[in-house]
Design an enzyme around this catalytic site. Structure first.
Site, mmCIF file in Angstrom:
data_model
loop_
_atom_site.group_PDB
_atom_site.id
_atom_site.type_symbol
_atom_site.label_atom_id
_atom_site.label_comp_id
_atom_site.label_asym_id
_atom_site.label_seq_id
_atom_site.Cartn_x
_atom_site.Cartn_y
_atom_site.Cartn_z
ATOM 1 N N ARG A 46 18.892 7.461 11.010
ATOM 2 C CA ARG A 46 18.745 7.113 9.581
ATOM 3 C C ARG A 46 19.963 6.323 9.099
ATOM 4 O O ARG A 46 19.856 5.381 8.327
ATOM 5 C CB ARG A 46 18.536 8.379 8.726
ATOM 6 C CG ARG A 46 18.625 8.083 7.228
ATOM 7 C CD ARG A 46 17.998 9.155 6.348
ATOM 8 N NE ARG A 46 18.344 10.507 6.710
ATOM 9 C CZ ARG A 46 19.517 11.084 6.496
ATOM 10 N NH1 ARG A 46 20.506 10.413 5.928
ATOM 11 N NH2 ARG A 46 19.730 12.319 6.878
ATOM 12 N N TYR A 98 3.691 -8.842 -8.128
ATOM 13 C CA TYR A 98 2.836 -8.107 -7.184
ATOM 14 C C TYR A 98 2.482 -6.751 -7.822
ATOM 15 O O TYR A 98 3.368 -6.042 -8.314
ATOM 16 C CB TYR A 98 3.580 -7.935 -5.856
ATOM 17 C CG TYR A 98 2.911 -6.917 -4.960
ATOM 18 C CD1 TYR A 98 1.586 -7.100 -4.559
ATOM 19 C CD2 TYR A 98 3.569 -5.774 -4.547
ATOM 20 C CE1 TYR A 98 0.950 -6.168 -3.769
ATOM 21 C CE2 TYR A 98 2.941 -4.834 -3.747
ATOM 22 C CZ TYR A 98 1.630 -5.039 -3.368
ATOM 23 O OH TYR A 98 0.994 -4.097 -2.592
ATOM 24 N N ASP A 170 12.535 -11.611 -5.205
ATOM 25 C CA ASP A 170 11.572 -11.257 -4.154
ATOM 26 C C ASP A 170 11.092 -12.581 -3.562
ATOM 27 O O ASP A 170 10.353 -13.341 -4.201
ATOM 28 C CB ASP A 170 10.412 -10.450 -4.769
ATOM 29 C CG ASP A 170 9.386 -10.022 -3.707
ATOM 30 O OD1 ASP A 170 9.295 -10.690 -2.670
ATOM 31 O OD2 ASP A 170 8.672 -9.026 -3.943
ATOM 32 N N LYS A 195 4.868 -9.441 5.832
ATOM 33 C CA LYS A 195 4.156 -10.717 5.642
ATOM 34 C C LYS A 195 4.668 -11.772 6.636
ATOM 35 O O LYS A 195 4.558 -11.579 7.814
ATOM 36 C CB LYS A 195 4.306 -11.188 4.197
ATOM 37 C CG LYS A 195 4.172 -10.073 3.159
ATOM 38 C CD LYS A 195 2.811 -9.426 3.145
ATOM 39 C CE LYS A 195 2.695 -8.454 2.002
ATOM 40 N NZ LYS A 195 1.832 -7.327 2.212
HETATM 41 C C1 LIG Z 1 5.549 -10.281 -3.203
HETATM 42 C C2 LIG Z 1 5.438 -8.906 -2.614
HETATM 43 N N1 LIG Z 1 6.489 -8.067 -2.714
HETATM 44 C C3 LIG Z 1 6.448 -6.815 -2.203
HETATM 45 C C4 LIG Z 1 5.315 -6.334 -1.562
HETATM 46 C C5 LIG Z 1 5.295 -4.932 -1.010
HETATM 47 O O1 LIG Z 1 5.463 -4.943 0.379
HETATM 48 P P1 LIG Z 1 4.852 -3.874 1.394
HETATM 49 O O2 LIG Z 1 3.363 -4.015 1.341
HETATM 50 O O3 LIG Z 1 5.462 -4.256 2.699
HETATM 51 O O4 LIG Z 1 5.289 -2.534 0.930
HETATM 52 C C6 LIG Z 1 4.209 -7.182 -1.421
HETATM 53 C C7 LIG Z 1 2.996 -6.696 -0.743
HETATM 54 O O5 LIG Z 1 1.953 -7.318 -0.748
HETATM 55 C C8 LIG Z 1 4.268 -8.502 -1.967
HETATM 56 O O6 LIG Z 1 3.229 -9.351 -1.882
#
Ligand SMILES: Cc1ncc(COP(=O)(O)O)c(C=O)c1O
Length: 378
Positions: A46, A98, A170, A195
Protein backbone atom coordinates in the site's frame (compact mmCIF):
# COMPACT_ATOMS: atom_id res chain seq x y z
CA UNK A 1 12.75 13.61 -26.16
CA UNK A 2 9.49 13.28 -28.10
CA UNK A 3 6.63 12.21 -25.86
CA UNK A 4 5.84 9.08 -27.94
CA UNK A 5 9.41 7.92 -27.39
CA UNK A 6 9.18 8.76 -23.71
CA UNK A 7 5.98 6.70 -23.52
CA UNK A 8 7.60 3.64 -25.11
CA UNK A 9 10.46 3.92 -22.63
CA UNK A 10 8.21 3.70 -19.58
CA UNK A 11 9.54 1.19 -17.08
CA UNK A 12 12.83 0.51 -18.85
CA UNK A 13 14.96 1.79 -15.98
CA UNK A 14 13.91 -1.13 -13.80
CA UNK A 15 15.57 -4.44 -13.01
CA UNK A 16 19.11 -3.65 -14.07
CA UNK A 17 20.03 -6.97 -12.38
CA UNK A 18 18.40 -9.16 -15.06
CA UNK A 19 18.05 -6.64 -17.87
CA UNK A 20 14.37 -7.52 -18.29
CA UNK A 21 12.87 -5.20 -20.88
CA UNK A 22 9.43 -5.42 -19.34
CA UNK A 23 9.02 -4.31 -15.73
CA UNK A 24 8.55 -7.32 -13.43
CA UNK A 25 5.19 -7.56 -11.67
CA UNK A 26 6.11 -7.48 -7.99
CA UNK A 27 3.06 -9.42 -6.85
CA UNK A 28 3.81 -9.13 -3.17
CA UNK A 29 1.95 -7.61 -0.24
CA UNK A 30 5.03 -7.06 1.88
CA UNK A 31 8.86 -6.93 1.79
CA UNK A 32 11.42 -8.51 4.13
CA UNK A 33 13.41 -6.10 6.25
CA UNK A 34 17.19 -6.70 5.99
CA UNK A 35 17.54 -5.96 9.74
CA UNK A 36 16.06 -4.01 12.60
CA UNK A 37 15.42 -0.43 11.53
CA UNK A 38 16.44 -1.28 7.96
CA UNK A 39 14.36 -1.26 4.78
CA UNK A 40 14.98 -2.05 1.11
CA UNK A 41 12.97 1.10 0.40
CA UNK A 42 9.81 -1.00 0.23
CA UNK A 43 7.91 -2.14 3.32
CA UNK A 44 4.31 -2.81 2.37
CA UNK A 45 2.62 -2.57 -1.04
CA UNK A 46 0.00 0.00 0.00
CA UNK A 47 2.87 2.35 0.85
CA UNK A 48 5.03 1.51 -2.16
CA UNK A 49 5.51 -1.24 -4.74
CA UNK A 50 8.24 -1.29 -7.42
CA UNK A 51 5.84 -2.04 -10.30
CA UNK A 52 3.44 0.72 -9.27
CA UNK A 53 6.34 3.06 -8.65
CA UNK A 54 7.66 2.40 -12.12
CA UNK A 55 4.30 3.51 -13.55
CA UNK A 56 4.18 6.51 -11.22
CA UNK A 57 7.69 7.66 -12.09
CA UNK A 58 7.06 7.18 -15.81
CA UNK A 59 3.80 9.09 -15.64
CA UNK A 60 5.40 11.97 -13.70
CA UNK A 61 7.96 12.24 -16.52
CA UNK A 62 5.34 12.04 -19.28
CA UNK A 63 3.26 14.80 -17.74
CA UNK A 64 6.26 16.87 -16.66
CA UNK A 65 5.33 16.72 -12.99
CA UNK A 66 7.29 16.22 -9.79
CA UNK A 67 5.36 13.19 -8.59
CA UNK A 68 2.57 10.85 -9.66
CA UNK A 69 0.36 8.49 -7.66
CA UNK A 70 -1.61 5.55 -9.09
CA UNK A 71 -5.04 4.47 -7.82
CA UNK A 72 -7.52 1.63 -8.18
CA UNK A 73 -9.71 3.78 -10.47
CA UNK A 74 -10.12 7.32 -11.75
CA UNK A 75 -12.80 7.86 -9.10
CA UNK A 76 -10.48 6.60 -6.36
CA UNK A 77 -7.92 9.16 -7.57
CA UNK A 78 -10.47 11.99 -7.42
CA UNK A 79 -11.75 10.87 -3.99
CA UNK A 80 -8.19 10.79 -2.67
CA UNK A 81 -7.53 14.24 -4.12
CA UNK A 82 -10.54 15.70 -2.30
CA UNK A 83 -8.78 14.81 0.96
CA UNK A 84 -6.54 17.85 0.34
CA UNK A 85 -9.55 19.99 1.33
CA UNK A 86 -11.40 20.57 4.58
CA UNK A 87 -14.95 21.26 5.66
CA UNK A 88 -16.09 24.71 4.47
CA UNK A 89 -13.89 24.72 1.37
CA UNK A 90 -15.48 25.55 -1.96
CA UNK A 91 -14.48 24.38 -5.45
CA UNK A 92 -15.46 25.79 -8.83
CA UNK A 93 -16.12 22.86 -11.15
CA UNK A 94 -16.79 22.22 -14.87
CA UNK A 95 -20.55 22.02 -15.43
CA UNK A 96 -20.67 19.24 -18.02
CA UNK A 97 -18.57 17.10 -15.75
CA UNK A 98 -18.29 13.31 -15.94
CA UNK A 99 -21.42 12.13 -14.07
CA UNK A 100 -19.45 9.96 -11.62
CA UNK A 101 -17.39 12.95 -10.49
CA UNK A 102 -20.55 15.01 -10.05
CA UNK A 103 -22.08 12.20 -7.94
CA UNK A 104 -18.95 11.96 -5.79
CA UNK A 105 -18.94 15.72 -5.17
CA UNK A 106 -22.68 16.27 -4.63
CA UNK A 107 -23.68 13.07 -2.90
CA UNK A 108 -20.55 12.19 -0.94
CA UNK A 109 -18.15 15.08 -0.32
CA UNK A 110 -20.97 17.57 0.23
CA UNK A 111 -21.75 15.52 3.39
CA UNK A 112 -18.29 16.43 4.65
CA UNK A 113 -18.89 20.16 4.26
CA UNK A 114 -17.29 20.76 0.85
CA UNK A 115 -19.31 22.92 -1.54
CA UNK A 116 -19.19 23.00 -5.32
CA UNK A 117 -20.30 25.53 -7.96
CA UNK A 118 -20.75 24.26 -11.50
CA UNK A 119 -19.83 26.65 -14.29
CA UNK A 120 -18.67 26.57 -17.89
CA UNK A 121 -14.91 26.36 -17.28
CA UNK A 122 -14.27 27.19 -20.94
CA UNK A 123 -15.53 30.67 -19.92
CA UNK A 124 -12.96 32.27 -17.58
CA UNK A 125 -15.27 35.16 -16.69
CA UNK A 126 -17.89 32.67 -15.45
CA UNK A 127 -15.22 30.96 -13.35
CA UNK A 128 -14.12 34.30 -11.90
CA UNK A 129 -17.70 35.20 -10.95
CA UNK A 130 -18.10 31.89 -9.10
CA UNK A 131 -15.04 32.44 -6.85
CA UNK A 132 -15.93 33.16 -3.20
CA UNK A 133 -13.72 33.80 -0.15
CA UNK A 134 -14.00 30.05 0.62
CA UNK A 135 -12.88 28.89 -2.82
CA UNK A 136 -9.74 26.77 -2.71
CA UNK A 137 -9.59 25.22 -6.17
CA UNK A 138 -10.86 25.13 -9.72
CA UNK A 139 -11.55 21.62 -11.02
CA UNK A 140 -11.77 21.57 -14.82
CA UNK A 141 -11.89 18.90 -17.49
CA UNK A 142 -9.43 19.85 -20.26
CA UNK A 143 -11.87 18.53 -22.84
CA UNK A 144 -15.32 18.04 -21.37
CA UNK A 145 -17.46 14.99 -21.42
CA UNK A 146 -19.65 14.60 -23.48
CA UNK A 147 -19.87 18.06 -25.12
CA UNK A 148 -16.14 18.39 -25.80
CA UNK A 149 -15.68 21.95 -24.60
CA UNK A 150 -12.06 22.99 -24.41
CA UNK A 151 -10.71 24.69 -21.27
CA UNK A 152 -8.34 27.65 -21.58
CA UNK A 153 -5.80 26.29 -19.07
CA UNK A 154 -3.30 29.20 -19.28
CA UNK A 155 -6.12 31.70 -18.57
CA UNK A 156 -7.54 29.55 -15.76
CA UNK A 157 -4.05 29.20 -14.34
CA UNK A 158 -3.47 32.94 -14.19
CA UNK A 159 -6.90 33.42 -12.57
CA UNK A 160 -6.06 30.73 -10.00
CA UNK A 161 -2.68 32.33 -9.26
CA UNK A 162 -4.34 35.71 -8.69
CA UNK A 163 -6.76 34.15 -6.18
CA UNK A 164 -4.33 31.67 -4.63
CA UNK A 165 -6.31 28.65 -5.83
CA UNK A 166 -5.21 25.20 -6.95
CA UNK A 167 -5.93 24.41 -10.59
CA UNK A 168 -6.85 20.74 -11.01
CA UNK A 169 -7.33 19.41 -14.55
CA UNK A 170 -8.94 16.10 -15.44
CA UNK A 171 -7.05 15.38 -18.65
CA UNK A 172 -8.55 11.94 -19.30
CA UNK A 173 -9.81 12.74 -22.81
CA UNK A 174 -6.55 14.18 -24.11
CA UNK A 175 -3.72 12.49 -22.15
CA UNK A 176 -0.21 13.99 -21.92
CA UNK A 177 0.34 12.92 -25.53
CA UNK A 178 -2.07 15.61 -26.74
CA UNK A 179 -1.91 18.17 -23.95
CA UNK A 180 0.18 18.62 -20.81
CA UNK A 181 -1.88 20.58 -18.27
CA UNK A 182 1.07 21.17 -15.93
CA UNK A 183 3.10 22.80 -18.73
CA UNK A 184 0.15 25.14 -19.30
CA UNK A 185 0.03 26.19 -15.64
CA UNK A 186 -2.17 23.62 -13.85
CA UNK A 187 -1.04 22.45 -10.41
CA UNK A 188 -2.46 18.94 -10.61
CA UNK A 189 -3.49 16.77 -13.54
CA UNK A 190 -5.52 13.63 -13.15
CA UNK A 191 -6.61 10.71 -15.29
CA UNK A 192 -8.98 7.87 -15.50
CA UNK A 193 -6.18 5.61 -16.75
CA UNK A 194 -8.91 3.07 -17.59
CA UNK A 195 -9.30 5.05 -20.84
CA UNK A 196 -6.56 6.09 -23.29
CA UNK A 197 -3.58 5.45 -21.00
CA UNK A 198 -4.31 1.74 -20.47
CA UNK A 199 -6.06 1.87 -23.84
CA UNK A 200 -7.46 -1.65 -24.26
CA UNK A 201 -10.75 -1.63 -22.31
CA UNK A 202 -9.24 -4.25 -20.02
CA UNK A 203 -8.37 -2.51 -16.76
CA UNK A 204 -9.59 0.15 -14.34
CA UNK A 205 -7.03 2.62 -12.97
CA UNK A 206 -6.48 6.24 -11.98
CA UNK A 207 -3.49 8.59 -11.87
CA UNK A 208 -2.73 11.96 -10.30
CA UNK A 209 0.31 14.05 -11.22
CA UNK A 210 1.46 17.03 -9.16
CA UNK A 211 3.56 19.84 -10.58
CA UNK A 212 5.55 20.51 -7.43
CA UNK A 213 7.09 18.13 -4.94
CA UNK A 214 5.26 19.60 -1.91
CA UNK A 215 1.81 19.00 -3.41
CA UNK A 216 3.03 15.59 -4.60
CA UNK A 217 4.04 14.70 -1.05
CA UNK A 218 0.61 15.65 0.32
CA UNK A 219 -1.09 13.59 -2.40
CA UNK A 220 1.14 10.60 -1.60
CA UNK A 221 0.32 11.00 2.11
CA UNK A 222 -3.39 10.58 1.35
CA UNK A 223 -2.78 7.80 -1.18
CA UNK A 224 -1.09 5.77 1.55
CA UNK A 225 -3.47 6.87 4.32
CA UNK A 226 -6.69 6.08 2.43
CA UNK A 227 -5.14 3.19 0.52
CA UNK A 228 -7.04 2.95 -2.79
CA UNK A 229 -3.79 2.08 -4.56
CA UNK A 230 -3.38 0.40 -7.94
CA UNK A 231 -2.27 -3.24 -7.68
CA UNK A 232 0.98 -4.44 -9.30
CA UNK A 233 -0.73 -6.41 -12.08
CA UNK A 234 -2.90 -3.47 -13.13
CA UNK A 235 0.06 -1.08 -12.85
CA UNK A 236 1.85 -3.29 -15.36
CA UNK A 237 -1.16 -3.31 -17.69
CA UNK A 238 -1.34 0.50 -17.63
CA UNK A 239 2.38 0.73 -18.42
CA UNK A 240 1.98 -1.69 -21.30
CA UNK A 241 -0.84 0.47 -22.61
CA UNK A 242 1.14 3.70 -22.29
CA UNK A 243 3.90 2.31 -24.51
CA UNK A 244 1.59 2.48 -27.55
CA UNK A 245 -0.26 5.67 -26.55
CA UNK A 246 1.18 7.74 -29.42
CA UNK A 247 0.42 5.32 -32.25
CA UNK A 248 -3.01 4.50 -30.90
CA UNK A 249 -4.04 8.11 -30.52
CA UNK A 250 -2.67 9.09 -33.94
CA UNK A 251 -4.84 6.44 -35.56
CA UNK A 252 -7.85 7.16 -33.33
CA UNK A 253 -7.73 10.88 -34.09
CA UNK A 254 -7.41 10.26 -37.81
CA UNK A 255 -10.50 8.03 -37.68
CA UNK A 256 -12.42 10.50 -35.48
CA UNK A 257 -11.81 13.39 -37.89
CA UNK A 258 -13.11 11.36 -40.85
CA UNK A 259 -16.15 10.15 -38.91
CA UNK A 260 -16.95 13.68 -37.73
CA UNK A 261 -16.92 14.86 -41.38
CA UNK A 262 -19.12 11.97 -42.46
CA UNK A 263 -21.60 12.55 -39.63
CA UNK A 264 -21.76 16.25 -40.39
CA UNK A 265 -22.93 15.52 -43.90
CA UNK A 266 -25.51 12.90 -42.94
CA UNK A 267 -29.12 14.14 -43.26
CA UNK A 268 -30.24 12.28 -40.11
CA UNK A 269 -27.54 13.90 -37.96
CA UNK A 270 -28.43 17.37 -36.68
CA UNK A 271 -25.33 18.33 -34.71
CA UNK A 272 -21.73 17.09 -34.35
CA UNK A 273 -19.44 18.10 -31.47
CA UNK A 274 -15.80 17.50 -32.32
CA UNK A 275 -13.06 20.04 -31.57
CA UNK A 276 -11.39 19.25 -34.89
CA UNK A 277 -14.32 20.82 -36.76
CA UNK A 278 -13.65 24.46 -37.60
CA UNK A 279 -17.05 25.59 -36.32
CA UNK A 280 -16.47 24.00 -32.90
CA UNK A 281 -16.15 26.74 -30.22
CA UNK A 282 -12.95 25.19 -28.81
CA UNK A 283 -11.26 24.69 -32.20
CA UNK A 284 -8.87 27.65 -32.01
CA UNK A 285 -7.91 26.93 -28.38
CA UNK A 286 -7.34 23.25 -29.14
CA UNK A 287 -5.09 24.26 -32.03
CA UNK A 288 -3.15 26.62 -29.77
CA UNK A 289 -2.70 24.34 -26.74
CA UNK A 290 -3.01 20.73 -27.89
CA UNK A 291 -1.26 18.49 -30.35
CA UNK A 292 -4.54 17.20 -31.71
CA UNK A 293 -8.25 17.14 -31.21
CA UNK A 294 -8.64 13.74 -29.57
CA UNK A 295 -10.82 10.86 -30.64
CA UNK A 296 -14.08 11.49 -28.79
CA UNK A 297 -17.09 12.92 -30.51
CA UNK A 298 -20.74 13.50 -29.69
CA UNK A 299 -23.57 13.80 -32.16
CA UNK A 300 -27.27 14.43 -32.13
CA UNK A 301 -29.64 12.48 -34.34
CA UNK A 302 -32.82 13.88 -35.88
CA UNK A 303 -35.19 11.58 -33.99
CA UNK A 304 -35.14 9.79 -30.61
CA UNK A 305 -36.06 6.51 -32.35
CA UNK A 306 -32.70 6.63 -34.12
CA UNK A 307 -30.90 6.42 -30.78
CA UNK A 308 -32.06 2.91 -29.99
CA UNK A 309 -31.55 1.93 -33.60
CA UNK A 310 -27.92 3.06 -33.52
CA UNK A 311 -27.23 1.50 -30.13
CA UNK A 312 -28.62 -1.89 -31.09
CA UNK A 313 -27.84 -2.15 -34.78
CA UNK A 314 -24.16 -1.26 -34.84
CA UNK A 315 -22.29 -4.55 -35.23
CA UNK A 316 -18.70 -3.44 -34.99
CA UNK A 317 -19.07 -0.52 -32.58
CA UNK A 318 -20.06 -1.82 -29.14
CA UNK A 319 -22.85 -0.24 -27.13
CA UNK A 320 -20.92 0.05 -23.87
CA UNK A 321 -19.82 2.60 -21.29
CA UNK A 322 -16.24 3.84 -21.17
CA UNK A 323 -13.94 5.22 -23.84
CA UNK A 324 -10.41 5.52 -25.05
CA UNK A 325 -9.70 1.87 -25.87
CA UNK A 326 -8.68 0.37 -29.20
CA UNK A 327 -12.27 -0.85 -29.76
CA UNK A 328 -14.86 1.77 -30.75
CA UNK A 329 -17.69 2.24 -28.28
CA UNK A 330 -20.99 4.11 -28.48
CA UNK A 331 -22.81 5.47 -25.41
CA UNK A 332 -26.01 7.29 -24.59
CA UNK A 333 -24.87 9.93 -22.06
CA UNK A 334 -28.33 10.90 -20.85
CA UNK A 335 -29.05 7.48 -19.37
CA UNK A 336 -25.52 6.17 -18.88
CA UNK A 337 -22.47 8.31 -18.05
CA UNK A 338 -24.44 11.48 -17.19
CA UNK A 339 -27.51 10.04 -15.44
CA UNK A 340 -26.30 11.61 -12.16
CA UNK A 341 -26.27 15.16 -13.55
CA UNK A 342 -29.53 16.89 -12.48
CA UNK A 343 -32.09 16.77 -15.38
CA UNK A 344 -32.45 20.57 -15.56
CA UNK A 345 -28.66 20.93 -15.90
CA UNK A 346 -28.59 18.25 -18.61
CA UNK A 347 -31.37 20.05 -20.46
CA UNK A 348 -29.53 23.38 -20.25
CA UNK A 349 -26.30 21.82 -21.48
CA UNK A 350 -27.89 19.96 -24.37
CA UNK A 351 -27.28 16.44 -23.01
CA UNK A 352 -30.60 15.20 -24.34
CA UNK A 353 -32.34 12.06 -25.55
CA UNK A 354 -30.95 12.47 -29.09
CA UNK A 355 -27.28 12.84 -28.12
CA UNK A 356 -24.87 9.93 -28.57
CA UNK A 357 -21.19 9.76 -27.73
CA UNK A 358 -18.67 7.88 -29.77
CA UNK A 359 -15.25 6.76 -28.60
CA UNK A 360 -13.39 6.09 -31.81
CA UNK A 361 -11.01 3.13 -31.85
CA UNK A 362 -8.24 1.98 -34.15
CA UNK A 363 -10.33 -0.10 -36.56
CA UNK A 364 -10.21 0.61 -40.30
CA UNK A 365 -12.17 3.84 -40.66
CA UNK A 366 -14.20 2.73 -43.67
CA UNK A 367 -15.51 -0.22 -41.62
CA UNK A 368 -16.59 2.12 -38.81
CA UNK A 369 -18.37 4.46 -41.20
CA UNK A 370 -20.09 1.55 -42.92
CA UNK A 371 -21.22 0.26 -39.50
CA UNK A 372 -22.70 3.64 -38.59
CA UNK A 373 -24.31 3.98 -42.02
CA UNK A 374 -26.07 0.61 -41.94
CA UNK A 375 -27.29 1.25 -38.38
CA UNK A 376 -28.60 4.76 -38.99
CA UNK A 377 -30.23 3.85 -42.31
CA UNK A 378 -31.58 0.45 -41.17
C1 LIG B 1 -13.36 12.35 -17.58
C2 LIG B 1 -13.45 11.22 -16.61
N1 LIG B 1 -12.89 11.35 -15.39
C3 LIG B 1 -12.94 10.36 -14.47
C4 LIG B 1 -13.58 9.16 -14.73
C5 LIG B 1 -13.62 8.08 -13.68
O1 LIG B 1 -12.70 7.07 -13.97
P1 LIG B 1 -12.86 5.53 -13.59
O2 LIG B 1 -14.02 5.00 -14.38
O3 LIG B 1 -11.54 4.95 -13.98
O4 LIG B 1 -13.11 5.46 -12.13
C6 LIG B 1 -14.16 8.97 -15.99
C7 LIG B 1 -14.84 7.70 -16.30
O5 LIG B 1 -15.51 7.55 -17.30
C8 LIG B 1 -14.10 10.03 -16.96
O6 LIG B 1 -14.65 9.91 -18.17
Amino acid sequence: MNISTQAVQIGLEWDSGTGAVSVPIYQTATFRHPGLGQSTGYDYTRSGNPTRQSLENGMARLDNGARACAYASGMAAIASLMMLFRSGDHLVVTEDLYGGTCRLFDKVFSRFGLTFSYVDTSDCEAVKRAITPDTRAVFAESLTNPLLKFADIPALSSLCRDHDLLLIVDNTFLTPYLLRPLDLGADISLYSASKYLAGHNDTIAGLIVARDAGTGEQIYYHQNAAGAVLGPQDSWLVMRGIKTLGVRLDRQQENAAKIADWLQQHPLVTRVCYPGLEDHPGHALAKRDARGFGAMLAFEVADTALVEQLLTKTRLISFAESLGGVESLITFPEVQTHADIPPEVRARLGINNRLLRLSVGIEECSDLIEDLRQAVEA
